[in-house]
Design an enzyme around this catalytic site. Sequence first.
Site, PDB file in Angstrom:
ATOM      1  CD  GLN A  94     -51.269  86.728  64.006  1.00  0.00           C
ATOM      2  OE1 GLN A  94     -50.369  86.280  64.699  1.00  0.00           O
ATOM      3  NE2 GLN A  94     -51.965  87.779  64.364  1.00  0.00           N
ATOM      4  CG  ASN A  95     -47.772  79.384  59.326  1.00  0.00           C
ATOM      5  OD1 ASN A  95     -47.363  79.415  58.169  1.00  0.00           O
ATOM      6  ND2 ASN A  95     -47.148  78.731  60.295  1.00  0.00           N
ATOM      7  CD  GLN A  96     -45.739  85.941  56.855  1.00  0.00           C
ATOM      8  OE1 GLN A  96     -44.582  85.544  56.793  1.00  0.00           O
ATOM      9  NE2 GLN A  96     -46.042  87.219  56.989  1.00  0.00           N
TER      10      GLN A  96
END
Length: 163
Positions: free
Chosen positions: A41-43
């Site tokens: 989920q890290n962008q």
Amino acid sequence: MTVRAKACLPPVVDDDTRLLILGSLPGDASLAAERYYAHPQNQFWRLLGGVLGEPLAELDYAARLERLAARGVGLWDVVASAVRPGSLDGALRLVAANPLRDLVASLPELSAIAFNGGTAARIGRRELGAVAAALIDLPSSSPANTRPFAAKAEAWARLADFA
């Protein structure tokens, strides 16, 4: 319950690094995988891919690092080690900073240093002091930062001048 100190990953830089992106300390998913920004989920990879015009998020990790090197982009963290239950920067305790001045001095082409999030900016600016490179504060790519992706991408777009 005793929480052990967590240590950063090694820097990803070379003599051609023009842009250095500094995070705080990798989260648990990244430390376990021994890869920068490994949490799904890290962008980070989407944001930086947008800056570079490359589909970084779709590549495997080794290919991502190859593309960064080809574009003069390096990675590291401001925190060498710290005690932190979980992955949130707000839980960092007993922080030991990385030798950022030494790294910066070893990068002859460096023109900009970007901080991925407020904690990285606060610690990094303190540790670096005055440097010849431009210093750029960015909103964190972490899933804990709920700022809309478009707003993050707009802020991160400033990096295009250096990559």
